[in-house]
Motif scaffolding. Sequence first.
Motif, PDB file in Angstrom:
ATOM      1  N   LEU A  48     -25.261  40.741  27.064  1.00 33.18           N
ATOM      2  CA  LEU A  48     -26.531  40.040  26.926  1.00 33.18           C
ATOM      3  C   LEU A  48     -27.628  40.996  26.484  1.00 33.18           C
ATOM      4  CD1 LEU A  48     -26.709  37.674  30.016  1.00 33.18           C
ATOM      5  CD2 LEU A  48     -26.116  37.152  27.673  1.00 33.18           C
ATOM      6  N   ALA A  79     -33.920  40.194  17.128  1.00 33.50           N
ATOM      7  CA  ALA A  79     -33.841  39.612  18.469  1.00 33.50           C
ATOM      8  C   ALA A  79     -34.667  40.405  19.486  1.00 33.50           C
ATOM      9  CB  ALA A  79     -32.385  39.536  18.923  1.00 33.50           C
ATOM     10  N   ASP A 136     -37.426  29.789  34.584  1.00 32.90           N
ATOM     11  CA  ASP A 136     -36.192  29.002  34.642  1.00 32.90           C
ATOM     12  C   ASP A 136     -34.952  29.881  34.502  1.00 32.90           C
ATOM     13  OD1 ASP A 136     -37.892  26.938  34.869  1.00 32.90           O
ATOM     14  OD2 ASP A 136     -36.963  25.692  33.327  1.00 32.90           O
ATOM     15  N   LEU A 137     -35.064  30.899  33.659  1.00 36.98           N
ATOM     16  CA  LEU A 137     -33.926  31.797  33.490  1.00 36.98           C
ATOM     17  C   LEU A 137     -33.638  32.527  34.797  1.00 36.98           C
ATOM     18  CD1 LEU A 137     -31.832  33.063  31.633  1.00 36.98           C
ATOM     19  CD2 LEU A 137     -33.511  34.782  31.002  1.00 36.98           C
ATOM     20  N   TYR A 148     -25.888  25.189  31.357  1.00 33.21           N
ATOM     21  CA  TYR A 148     -27.181  25.531  31.951  1.00 33.21           C
ATOM     22  C   TYR A 148     -27.469  27.027  31.823  1.00 33.21           C
ATOM     23  CZ  TYR A 148     -28.226  20.949  33.794  1.00 33.21           C
ATOM     24  OH  TYR A 148     -28.554  19.637  33.880  1.00 33.21           O
ATOM     25  N   ILE A 149     -26.461  27.835  32.128  1.00 35.72           N
ATOM     26  CA  ILE A 149     -26.674  29.288  32.085  1.00 35.72           C
ATOM     27  C   ILE A 149     -26.968  29.745  30.665  1.00 35.72           C
ATOM     28  CG2 ILE A 149     -25.576  31.516  32.458  1.00 35.72           C
ATOM     29  CD1 ILE A 149     -23.918  30.138  34.649  1.00 35.72           C
ATOM     30  N   ILE A 177     -31.959  30.172  37.154  1.00 40.77           N
ATOM     31  CA  ILE A 177     -30.564  29.949  36.750  1.00 40.77           C
ATOM     32  C   ILE A 177     -29.695  31.150  37.130  1.00 40.77           C
ATOM     33  CG2 ILE A 177     -29.062  29.770  34.719  1.00 40.77           C
ATOM     34  CD1 ILE A 177     -30.203  27.164  34.846  1.00 40.77           C
ATOM     35  N   THR A 232     -35.665  25.559  28.761  1.00 36.95           N
ATOM     36  CA  THR A 232     -36.035  25.328  30.149  1.00 36.95           C
ATOM     37  C   THR A 232     -34.996  24.400  30.780  1.00 36.95           C
ATOM     38  OG1 THR A 232     -37.326  23.379  29.600  1.00 36.95           O
ATOM     39  CG2 THR A 232     -38.471  25.481  29.578  1.00 36.95           C
ATOM     40  N   GLY A 275     -22.617  35.916  28.747  1.00 42.60           N
ATOM     41  CA  GLY A 275     -23.420  34.981  29.517  1.00 42.60           C
ATOM     42  C   GLY A 275     -22.622  33.851  30.132  1.00 42.60           C
ATOM     43  N   ILE A 278     -29.764  39.763  23.183  1.00 39.37           N
ATOM     44  CA  ILE A 278     -30.847  38.801  23.339  1.00 39.37           C
ATOM     45  C   ILE A 278     -31.940  39.366  24.241  1.00 39.37           C
ATOM     46  CG2 ILE A 278     -29.768  37.597  25.303  1.00 39.37           C
ATOM     47  CD1 ILE A 278     -30.658  35.000  23.828  1.00 39.37           C
ATOM     48  N   PRO A 298     -30.280  33.914  19.225  1.00 43.16           N
ATOM     49  CA  PRO A 298     -29.101  34.583  18.697  1.00 43.16           C
ATOM     50  C   PRO A 298     -27.865  33.853  19.196  1.00 43.16           C
ATOM     51  CG  PRO A 298     -30.323  35.996  20.225  1.00 43.16           C
ATOM     52  CD  PRO A 298     -30.796  34.608  20.406  1.00 43.16           C
ATOM     53  N   ALA A 329     -30.293  28.512  29.272  1.00 48.53           N
ATOM     54  CA  ALA A 329     -31.447  29.249  29.798  1.00 48.53           C
ATOM     55  C   ALA A 329     -31.538  30.623  29.150  1.00 48.53           C
ATOM     56  CB  ALA A 329     -31.347  29.382  31.312  1.00 48.53           C
ATOM     57  N   ILE A 330     -30.380  31.234  28.906  1.00 48.38           N
ATOM     58  CA  ILE A 330     -30.394  32.565  28.298  1.00 48.38           C
ATOM     59  C   ILE A 330     -30.999  32.513  26.901  1.00 48.38           C
ATOM     60  CG2 ILE A 330     -28.901  34.374  27.361  1.00 48.38           C
ATOM     61  CD1 ILE A 330     -27.072  33.906  29.786  1.00 48.38           C
ATOM     62  N   ILE A 331     -30.673  31.473  26.137  1.00 52.21           N
ATOM     63  CA  ILE A 331     -31.258  31.417  24.789  1.00 52.21           C
ATOM     64  C   ILE A 331     -32.624  30.742  24.787  1.00 52.21           C
ATOM     65  CG2 ILE A 331     -29.042  31.583  23.583  1.00 52.21           C
ATOM     66  CD1 ILE A 331     -29.305  28.583  23.034  1.00 52.21           C
ATOM     67  N   ILE A 385     -24.824  34.235  20.579  1.00 51.16           N
ATOM     68  CA  ILE A 385     -24.116  35.368  21.130  1.00 51.16           C
ATOM     69  C   ILE A 385     -22.626  35.103  21.168  1.00 51.16           C
ATOM     70  CG2 ILE A 385     -25.831  36.644  22.377  1.00 51.16           C
ATOM     71  CD1 ILE A 385     -25.722  34.781  24.566  1.00 51.16           C
TER      72      ILE A 385
END
Lengths: 248, 267
Positions: free
Chosen positions: B103, A81, B20-21, A118-119, B24, A127, A106, B107, A99, A122-124, A101
Amino acid sequence: MSSDSLIELKGVWKKYNYRETFHRSIREDIFNIFRRTRREELQDGEFWALSDVNLRLSGGECIGFYGPNGAGKSTILKLIASVTYPTMGEVIIRGVVAPLIELGAGFHLDLTGRENIYINGAIIGMTIREIREKIDSIIEFSELSDFIDMPIKKYSSGMHLRLGFSIAVYSSAEIFLFDEILTVGDEDFQLKCLERARWLRNNGRAIIIVSHDKKLLNEMSGTIYHINKGIVSTEDVKASGDTAHHNI
Amino acid sequence: MCVTIAVIAGKIMRLRKYRDLLLIFVWREFTVRYRQSSIGILWALVQPLSMMLLFLFIFSYVLKVQNSSYPQMLFFYAGLLPWLFFSSALNYSIPSLTTQYQLITKIYFPREILPISGIAVAFIDYLIALALFVVFLVIYQIKVSWLALWMIPLTAMLVLFTASVSIFLAGLNVYYRDVKLATAFLLQLWFFASPVMYSIDKLDMKIKVLLFLNPLTFIIENMRRCVLEDRDIVYWQFFLVGGIVALSYKLAYRYFIKIERAFADVI
């Protein structure tokens, strides 16, 4: 089966420290700018979390990691990762990694399920547009549509996991890491997860599963790697059965 | 100025894939803060207003000092605007990496997104408080000239300086939790070293030079000058401080990228 490998680990070694590391390590980082410390030697209180790991994984393949706690399974996932880097050796990743998680990471408890999609999405690496397109399928997969506009602090832990899993499997990543997570929720949902994981594999994604459940690993993965004290070895028993299966 | 633009461009390139992240995360921080709160976004005004009233009371009734030729209330409010942005940005961003350790160990994404989203939330508050400042200017019928446009580069400077301090300290906090413990204390010292409730105008040259070591001195002082006092800024000072701010940002960011690789191992 596939041409180019998505993941390649070549002679990877990773050193960790038994003691609390933070006081030393920033000093080390600063020193390392000026001089190369001998990487291959262990200093006081250090140990090899991984020793000479070699691994290849292509799209459409699934492998399993099996071994006791603290054997180094999570360290390999971290290397893949790109959250940590090898002390020696090379880690080559060709593709986006998703990953899965664990519970809670998150997620924000005060926000609703929909907002958390959405959160987490976006983390993984999705868009906003992608999430907007996929959100209905994600909610449908999670079977949580009645609760989706409720703050997730009111969810049960099983519901948390369902939501997290549903988001991850709709990612467009090439590489999926499932750490002890395929056994999520009730039996029906578990079957659904496994089916989805198989679908991902059959659609050219590379999958790594970490589990203590040998039966699950046998069912899902082509090769099972035993990891113990940082040393990785393959299990050949499964390989023959797997080829037989492919011939059908 | 050119340096500044180049530096910002470099950062945008690194973050483009993760735009985008970042959006967010900013949205999350902002929503979470005012969820289940009854007055919601008005909280952005509570802090500057209450501190302004407190200063007004202390200086007008206790110490009986007059700092300015225009209403003192505006004097304090104009100083509190940049200061509160700076301090709340630091308060958000310094623990931002360590609270998200789940996090960070699982990741990859550019780690600076976390402190930067803290700064962005503080910046939204700043804009809201700024809107109230404009209302005050109208109410008190302050004649504002085109010199007030200096607010834009001064704000840019403020954001850049805040970002460099935040990124530096947030990164250091991953290694040494002392940073977080020292934050409140550090901000208190910094507050008195910045001309929020006083002006450096009438001070001795020696003390002025000393206070100018703090880039916030230049920023806060000139925000007041150009809007309330209708005075131009001193150009060489602007370029000197601008250069220092750009350099500190570049160094802080480079250092952050250097230590970022080890975050998951030491956090």
